[in-house]
Design a protein around this motif. Structure first.
Motif, mmCIF file in Angstrom:
data_model
loop_
_atom_site.group_PDB
_atom_site.id
_atom_site.type_symbol
_atom_site.label_atom_id
_atom_site.label_comp_id
_atom_site.label_asym_id
_atom_site.label_seq_id
_atom_site.Cartn_x
_atom_site.Cartn_y
_atom_site.Cartn_z
ATOM 1 N N ALA A 297 43.063 -85.334 95.861
ATOM 2 C CA ALA A 297 42.811 -85.908 94.544
ATOM 3 C C ALA A 297 43.374 -87.319 94.470
ATOM 4 O O ALA A 297 44.103 -87.774 95.350
ATOM 5 C CB ALA A 297 43.420 -85.018 93.461
ATOM 6 N N ASP A 298 43.041 -88.038 93.412
ATOM 7 C CA ASP A 298 43.394 -89.447 93.294
ATOM 8 C C ASP A 298 44.885 -89.586 93.003
ATOM 9 O O ASP A 298 45.311 -89.726 91.871
ATOM 10 C CB ASP A 298 42.565 -90.080 92.169
ATOM 11 C CG ASP A 298 42.573 -91.594 92.255
ATOM 12 O OD1 ASP A 298 43.507 -92.139 92.867
ATOM 13 O OD2 ASP A 298 41.653 -92.227 91.730
ATOM 14 N N GLU A 367 40.090 -83.169 87.426
ATOM 15 C CA GLU A 367 39.342 -84.221 88.114
ATOM 16 C C GLU A 367 38.066 -83.646 88.703
ATOM 17 O O GLU A 367 38.059 -82.525 89.213
ATOM 18 C CB GLU A 367 40.204 -84.837 89.220
ATOM 19 C CG GLU A 367 39.528 -86.004 89.949
ATOM 20 C CD GLU A 367 40.482 -86.711 90.902
ATOM 21 O OE1 GLU A 367 41.496 -87.257 90.410
ATOM 22 O OE2 GLU A 367 40.222 -86.711 92.119
ATOM 23 N N THR A 369 34.386 -84.917 91.043
ATOM 24 C CA THR A 369 33.704 -85.946 91.831
ATOM 25 C C THR A 369 32.282 -85.490 92.123
ATOM 26 O O THR A 369 32.046 -84.323 92.456
ATOM 27 C CB THR A 369 34.431 -86.202 93.164
ATOM 28 O OG1 THR A 369 35.736 -86.719 92.913
ATOM 29 C CG2 THR A 369 33.670 -87.208 94.021
ATOM 30 N N THR A 391 34.074 -90.559 90.370
ATOM 31 C CA THR A 391 35.209 -89.666 90.151
ATOM 32 C C THR A 391 35.768 -89.887 88.756
ATOM 33 O O THR A 391 36.027 -91.038 88.363
ATOM 34 C CB THR A 391 36.325 -89.903 91.185
ATOM 35 O OG1 THR A 391 35.809 -89.662 92.499
ATOM 36 C CG2 THR A 391 37.509 -88.974 90.941
ATOM 37 N N ARG A 392 35.968 -88.794 88.034
ATOM 38 C CA ARG A 392 36.533 -88.832 86.691
ATOM 39 C C ARG A 392 37.843 -88.041 86.693
ATOM 40 O O ARG A 392 37.869 -86.888 87.107
ATOM 41 C CB ARG A 392 35.569 -88.220 85.684
ATOM 42 C CG ARG A 392 36.139 -87.968 84.301
ATOM 43 C CD ARG A 392 36.256 -89.243 83.482
ATOM 44 N NE ARG A 392 36.592 -88.958 82.081
ATOM 45 C CZ ARG A 392 36.659 -89.860 81.117
ATOM 46 N NH1 ARG A 392 36.379 -91.123 81.401
ATOM 47 N NH2 ARG A 392 36.980 -89.538 79.890
ATOM 48 N N THR A 393 38.918 -88.689 86.261
ATOM 49 C CA THR A 393 40.234 -88.058 86.237
ATOM 50 C C THR A 393 40.766 -88.022 84.817
ATOM 51 O O THR A 393 40.710 -89.045 84.110
ATOM 52 C CB THR A 393 41.231 -88.829 87.117
ATOM 53 O OG1 THR A 393 40.703 -88.948 88.434
ATOM 54 C CG2 THR A 393 42.566 -88.119 87.185
#
Length: 429
Positions: A297-298, A367, A369, A391-393
Motif C-alpha cells: 500500500a501507499d 485503499e 487501485t 489509486t485512492r487512499t
C-alpha cells in the motif's frame, strides 16, 4: 607424401546435450545427469505520476484556563517539489534452474538475482536475491514465495500498479503432499520476521509506553489446500503468527499475542482466448496484516500496517483488516496481451489508548487501485507494455498537537488520489 605422415587421434569432445525432459531451454551439465536452464531479463521503465490530497482536521481544543471547544479545518495539496513525477528505472535479472530426476523424485534448485537502478529520489542502485530454494520430492527449503498466497506467485500481472495480496518471498521449509486428481496440501514453517508489519506503539507519540516487536520465538505456521484442473484452481490457506513484544514493552505489562490470517483463491481459465483467465483472491487477518499485502500500500501516507497496538488498561490489541484482488486477462491476438486488475484493502485498530485519553476509537486506512495494461510482442523475447493506474487512499488517524499553547486532541482524515502511467521495454532470454 601425405600417406607417410603419422596419424594421431584427436581428443574426445564432450558436446552440450539438449535435455528435453523439462521443456525448452534445458541442457545437460557436461559429465552429469543434471539438466540446467539459464535465463535472464532486462527491464527498462519510463513512467510518470500525478497525485493530490485533501485533509480534514477535527477534534477538541483544550486551552489553558478555558473550557474545551471543538475545531475543524480543511487543506489541500499535491506531491510537492520533493516527489518524483517522472521516474526512469532499469532492472536486470538472471536465474538458474537445475533439475535432476532421482529414484526418490525430482531434485530441483532455483536461484534468481536482481540488479536494479534507482527509481525514486533518495534511492540507490541495489542488488538483491529474488529467490533461492531447493525442492526434493514434496519438500521445499530456502528463500521462496510464501505458501499462503497463490495470486502473486502465478499471476499478479500489473507492471507497476500495487495490488493487495500476500507477495512476500520468505525463508521457509514446507512439505507438499499430492493426493491425485489435482488435489494437494502444503504445511510449512515460515520466518515470522519476514511477515512482520510495524507494531503501533504510543512511544511514537512521545509517551513512554507501547507495544513493539521483540526477537522471534516461534516461526509462522502456514498451510494451504489446493485443487487444480484444466478448468482452473481453488485454494484455501491459513497462517498463525506470533506477536512477541519487546523486553521494554513486556516490562510495562504488555503481553504476547497470537495473530492469524485466512485466505481463499478461485481461478477460472477462459479457453476461448489464449491465456484467458479470471482470478480472485481475498484474505482476512488479525495481528498478521502482512498476509493481506498491506506492505504494497501507499506507505508514504501511513505506516505499513498495524500488527499490534496498546489498548486500554495496558493491553496488547491486534490490528485487523481484509483485502481482495481480482484480475481478468489474456491474449487479444497472438502478439497482444491485456490485463485488468482491481484491488481493495481495509485495515484498522479498534481502540487507541493514551494515559487518561481514548482517541476516538479510530486509526484506519482504506485503499483501492484499478489498473489496466497492454503488452505487445515485437519479436520473440522482446515486448513493450503500457499501463495506467488509479489509486485512492482514505486515511483516518488520531492526532495530538500543541498550537499556541493550546492542546488539540482529534482526528485527521486524508484522502489521496494518484494517477500513474508509463511504458516498459523488456527483453527476455
Amino acid at each position: 607424401m601425405s600417406s607417410d605422415l603419422p596419424v594421431t587421434k584427436g581428443e574426445a569432445v564432450e558436446y552440450v546435450k539438449v535435455c528435453s525432459a523439462f521443456g525448452p531451454g534445458f541442457f545437460y551439465i557436461p559429465g552429469t545427469d543434471t539438466c540446467l536452464k539459464i535465463g535472464g531479463e532486462i527491464r527498462a521503465d519510463y513512467r510518470g505520476r500525478s497525485d493530490s490530497y485533501s485533509r480534514n482536521d477535527y477534534g477538541t481544543v483544550v486551552a489553558p484556563g478555558a473550557a474545551p471547544f471543538s475545531y475543524s479545518f480543511h487543506s489541500k495539496g499535491g506531491l510537492g517539489r520533493d516527489g518524483d513525477r517522472a521516474r526512469f528505472g532499469t532492472q536486470g535479472r538472471i536465474w538458474f534452474d537445475a533439475r535432476t530426476e532421482t529414484e526418490y523424485g525430482l531434485l530441483r534448485s532455483y536461484f534468481q538475482i536482481n540488479a536494479s537502478g534507482r527509481t525514486a529520489k533518495g534511492e540507490s542502485n541495489k542488488f538483491e536475491i529474488d529467490k533461492a530454494f531447493i525442492q526434493f520430492g514434496g519438500l521445499t527449503a530456502g528463500y521462496a514465495h510464501s505458501f499462503f498466497g497463490y495470486y502473486d506467485n502465478f499471476y499478479g500481472d500489473t507492471i507497476w500498479a500495487p495490488y493487495y495480496a500476500e507477495s512476500n518471498t520468505v525463508n521457509l521449509i514446507a512439505y507438499t503432499a499430492q493426493f491425485g486428481g489435482g488435489l494437494s496440501a502444503t504445511l510449512g514453517l515460515e520466518d515470522g520476521r519476514d511477515h512482520r508489519t510495524v507494531t503501533f506503539g504510543i512511544e511514537d507519540r512521545g509517551v513512554t509506553a507501547g507495544v513493539l516487536y521483540g526477537g522471534q520465538e516461534l516461526p509462522d505456521l502456514v498451510g494451504n489446500v489446493l485443487w487444480e484442473g484444466d478448468w482452473g484452481a481453488v485454494q484455501a490457506s491459513g497462517a498463525l503468527h506470533q506477536v512477541r513484544v519487546s523486553e521494554g514493552s513486556h516490562a510495562l505489562g504488555y503481553d504476547d499475542k497470537l495473530g492469524y490470517a485466512v485466505g481463499g483463491t478461485a481461478l477460472i481459465k477462459i479457453p476461448a482466448i489464449e491465456g484467458g483467465h479470471f482470478i480472485v483472491e481475498g484474505a482476512y487477518a488479525s495481528g498478521a496484516l502482512d498476509y493481506l499485502g498491506i506492505g504494497t500500500a501507499d506507505s508514504g501516507l501511513f505506516p505499513a500496517g498495524w500488527d499490534a497496538y496498546p489498548g486500554r488498561g495496558v493491553n496488547t490489541k491486534l490490528g485487523k483488516g481484509w483485502s481482495i484482488v481480482a484480475e481478468l486477462g489474456g491474449n487479444i491476438t497472438p502478439v497482444l496481451a491485456a490485463n485488468l486488475v482491481g484491488s481493495y484493502i481495509s485495515a484498522r485498530t479498534d481502540e487507541n489508548y493514551l494515559p487518561g485519553i481514548t482517541i476516538w476509537n479510530k486509526y484506519a486506512v482504506k485503499e483501492y487501485t484499478v489498473a489496466g495494461n497492454l503488452t505487445y510482442t515485437i519479436i520473440k523475447g522482446l515486448t513493450i507494455g503500457g499501463e495506467i493506474s488509479y489509486t485512492r487512499t482514505n486515511l483516518t488517524r488520531p492526532t495530538t498537537n500543541v498550537v499556541s499553547g493550546n492542546t488539540l486532541f482529534g482526528n485527521v482524515r486524508i484522502n489521496r488520489d494518484a494517477w500513474e502511467g508509463g511504458i516498459r521495454i523488456k527483453r527476455t532470454f
